[in-house]
Design an enzyme around this catalytic site. Structure first.
Site, PDB file in Angstrom:
ATOM      1  N   ARG A  88       0.889  -1.177   0.000  1.00  0.00           N
ATOM      2  CA  ARG A  88       0.000   0.000   0.000  1.00  0.00           C
ATOM      3  C   ARG A  88       0.915   1.212   0.000  1.00  0.00           C
ATOM      4  O   ARG A  88       1.705   1.413   0.932  1.00  0.00           O
ATOM      5  CB  ARG A  88      -0.916   0.001   1.224  1.00  0.00           C
ATOM      6  CG  ARG A  88      -1.615   1.338   1.415  1.00  0.00           C
ATOM      7  CD  ARG A  88      -2.727   1.289   2.422  1.00  0.00           C
ATOM      8  NE  ARG A  88      -3.873   0.590   1.857  1.00  0.00           N
ATOM      9  CZ  ARG A  88      -5.109   0.663   2.352  1.00  0.00           C
ATOM     10  NH1 ARG A  88      -5.360   1.393   3.406  1.00  0.00           N
ATOM     11  NH2 ARG A  88      -6.099  -0.007   1.782  1.00  0.00           N
ATOM     12  N   HIS A 121      -7.266   0.671  -6.690  1.00  0.00           N
ATOM     13  CA  HIS A 121      -7.511  -0.172  -5.508  1.00  0.00           C
ATOM     14  C   HIS A 121      -8.169  -1.477  -5.996  1.00  0.00           C
ATOM     15  O   HIS A 121      -9.344  -1.754  -5.708  1.00  0.00           O
ATOM     16  CB  HIS A 121      -8.420   0.571  -4.520  1.00  0.00           C
ATOM     17  CG  HIS A 121      -8.379   0.037  -3.124  1.00  0.00           C
ATOM     18  ND1 HIS A 121      -7.618  -1.052  -2.746  1.00  0.00           N
ATOM     19  CD2 HIS A 121      -9.040   0.436  -1.991  1.00  0.00           C
ATOM     20  CE1 HIS A 121      -7.795  -1.287  -1.452  1.00  0.00           C
ATOM     21  NE2 HIS A 121      -8.639  -0.404  -0.975  1.00  0.00           N
ATOM     22  N   GLN A 174     -10.089  -4.054  -3.666  1.00  0.00           N
ATOM     23  CA  GLN A 174     -11.392  -3.606  -3.180  1.00  0.00           C
ATOM     24  C   GLN A 174     -12.471  -3.862  -4.230  1.00  0.00           C
ATOM     25  O   GLN A 174     -13.567  -4.336  -3.898  1.00  0.00           O
ATOM     26  CB  GLN A 174     -11.347  -2.113  -2.829  1.00  0.00           C
ATOM     27  CG  GLN A 174     -12.628  -1.602  -2.226  1.00  0.00           C
ATOM     28  CD  GLN A 174     -12.928  -2.221  -0.866  1.00  0.00           C
ATOM     29  OE1 GLN A 174     -12.106  -2.156   0.032  1.00  0.00           O
ATOM     30  NE2 GLN A 174     -14.103  -2.836  -0.722  1.00  0.00           N
ATOM     31  N   ASP A 225     -17.196   6.892  -1.878  1.00  0.00           N
ATOM     32  CA  ASP A 225     -15.993   6.787  -1.049  1.00  0.00           C
ATOM     33  C   ASP A 225     -15.838   8.122  -0.313  1.00  0.00           C
ATOM     34  O   ASP A 225     -16.560   9.088  -0.607  1.00  0.00           O
ATOM     35  CB  ASP A 225     -14.773   6.512  -1.954  1.00  0.00           C
ATOM     36  CG  ASP A 225     -13.536   6.091  -1.174  1.00  0.00           C
ATOM     37  OD1 ASP A 225     -13.613   5.931   0.059  1.00  0.00           O
ATOM     38  OD2 ASP A 225     -12.470   5.937  -1.815  1.00  0.00           O
ATOM     39  N   CYS A 260     -16.321   1.373   0.408  1.00  0.00           N
ATOM     40  CA  CYS A 260     -15.142   0.557   0.731  1.00  0.00           C
ATOM     41  C   CYS A 260     -14.713   0.720   2.187  1.00  0.00           C
ATOM     42  O   CYS A 260     -13.968  -0.108   2.704  1.00  0.00           O
ATOM     43  CB  CYS A 260     -14.007   0.863  -0.227  1.00  0.00           C
ATOM     44  SG  CYS A 260     -13.388   2.545  -0.120  1.00  0.00           S
ATOM     45  N   ARG A 299     -13.312  -8.894   1.392  1.00  0.00           N
ATOM     46  CA  ARG A 299     -11.909  -8.593   1.071  1.00  0.00           C
ATOM     47  C   ARG A 299     -11.053  -9.822   1.374  1.00  0.00           C
ATOM     48  O   ARG A 299     -10.158 -10.191   0.605  1.00  0.00           O
ATOM     49  CB  ARG A 299     -11.411  -7.401   1.907  1.00  0.00           C
ATOM     50  CG  ARG A 299     -11.912  -6.033   1.471  1.00  0.00           C
ATOM     51  CD  ARG A 299     -11.303  -5.564   0.159  1.00  0.00           C
ATOM     52  NE  ARG A 299      -9.849  -5.498   0.188  1.00  0.00           N
ATOM     53  CZ  ARG A 299      -9.135  -4.466   0.643  1.00  0.00           C
ATOM     54  NH1 ARG A 299      -9.746  -3.386   1.085  1.00  0.00           N
ATOM     55  NH2 ARG A 299      -7.809  -4.491   0.593  1.00  0.00           N
TER      56      ARG A 299
HETATM   57  N1   CP Z   1     -11.162  -0.275   2.151  1.00  0.00           N
HETATM   58  C1   CP Z   1      -9.905  -0.271   2.638  1.00  0.00           C
HETATM   59  O1   CP Z   1      -8.928  -0.426   1.883  1.00  0.00           O
HETATM   60  O2   CP Z   1      -9.834  -0.170   3.986  1.00  0.00           O
HETATM   61  P1   CP Z   1      -8.500   0.143   4.820  1.00  0.00           P
HETATM   62  O3   CP Z   1      -8.011   1.491   4.406  1.00  0.00           O
HETATM   63  O4   CP Z   1      -8.932   0.077   6.260  1.00  0.00           O
HETATM   64  O5   CP Z   1      -7.486  -0.935   4.498  1.00  0.00           O
END
Ligand code: CP
Length: 309
Positions: free
Chosen positions: A102, A129, A132, A225, A265, A293
């Site tokens: 990430r 992403h 997701q 989002d 998400c 997920r």
């Molecule tokens: N949706 C998502 O990626 O959540 P986090 O940022 O908590 O990993």
């Protein structure tokens, strides 16, 4: 060797396999049956941004597959002390079987993958992403009771995206182009999706709406989002003003099909991008979406390491 850096890194046929495999793996999890295809395998997770769902789902998922996990952050590794990303990739990938990252720019994960000996998974970048959207699509298919023919379930559907033209929006658009559905995009002026950044072949799989209510008309799924994604915190106040009309409420949901679903998400800000009556209401599937997920990523990790089972 395959990496999963953006949604288009896999084919429609591979997604059909992953959705069915995730369904199989989820059933085993729910029945407390062991599924250990990745015994003695290790996942390195590198986080340069905060996370709850991504960390827990990858970490729990890898343990449930029989493997183990190494967790690195910028603050507790040499990554934060300017070790070149290429050197980090060469070293880390000699010791583990998979890497999940990430980070900020997509270019960073692309550079890491270029020098990695093992598959690299995008756990969120500024641009994409994909894990997701993999979970979101699986959740939609599951809700419609159609895991036996997952791609047919998606064909011709309408997904309304209300809010920022961000990494989630870009990835929804990639998915629509690949899997044959349409995205109705409504973003405030100045926050539109950039088709080149989203990596689209054409504009045929999406329609742009100035009015978010119009975007929701006839939708099978309404999704949004946060107004301010990680890394853009300095713009928070400016965004609050620009996004004020892009809050998913009951009026917007009423424009969608009567059986439309709502997804987010997470984390969510009730009263900003979504009203509590929607996210906590009967059309919301956000908790299944979050749980999924883990199931889809287990299928993905198994596939990247071992191929089709
Ligand atoms: N949706 C998502 O990626 O959540 P986090 O940022 O908590 O990993």
């Amino acid at each position: 060797m395959k990496h999963y850096l953006q949604f288009t890194d896999l084919s429609a046929d591979e997604y059909a396999y992953l959705f069915q495999r995730a369904d199989f793996i989820k059933d085993k999890f729910k029945a407390y049956e062991k599924h250990h295809p990745l015994i003695d395998r290790t996942l390195a997770m590198i986080f340069e941004k905060a996370s709850t769902r991504t960390r827990v789902s990858f970490e729990a998922g890898m343990y449930q597959l029989g493997g183990s996990v190494v967790h690195l952050t910028t603050g507790d590794s040499q990554l934060g002390r300017a070790e070149p990303i290429e050197d980090s990739a060469r070293v880390i990938s000699r010791m583990v079987d998979l890497v999940m990252i990430r980070t900020f720019g997509q270019d960073k994960i692309e550079r890491f993958a270029q020098y990695s000996r093992v598959p690299v998974i995008n756990g969120l970048t500024n641009e994409f992403h994909p894990c997701q959207i993999l979970a979101d699509l699986f959740t939609f298919i599951e809700q419609r009771g159609n895991t036996a023919d997952p791609l047919a379930c998606l064909k011709g559907r309408v997904v309304a995206w209300v809010g920022d033209g961000n990494n989630m929006a870009n990835t929804w658009l990639q998915a629509a182009e690949l899997l044959g559905f349409t995205v109705h995009l409504s973003t405030p002026s100045g926050y539109e999706v950039d088709q080149a950044v989203a990596g689209l072949r054409s504009n045929e799989s999406y329609k742009v709406f100035a009015d978010p209510k119009q975007a929701c008309k006839g939708a099978d799924l309404v999704t949004t989002d946060v107004w301010t994604s990680m890394g853009f915190e300095a713009e928070n106040e400016q965004r609050k003003q620009a996004f004020a009309d892009w809050c998913v409420d009951a009026e917007m949901m009423a424009q969608a099909k009567p059986d439309a679903l709502f997804m987010h998400c997470l984390p969510a800000h009730r009263g900003e991008e979504v009203e509590a009556e929607v996210i906590d209401g009967p059309q919301s599937v956000v908790w299944d979406e979050a749980e999924n997920r883990m199931h889809v990523q287990k299928a993905l990790m198994e596939y990247l390491v071992l191929g089709r089972q």
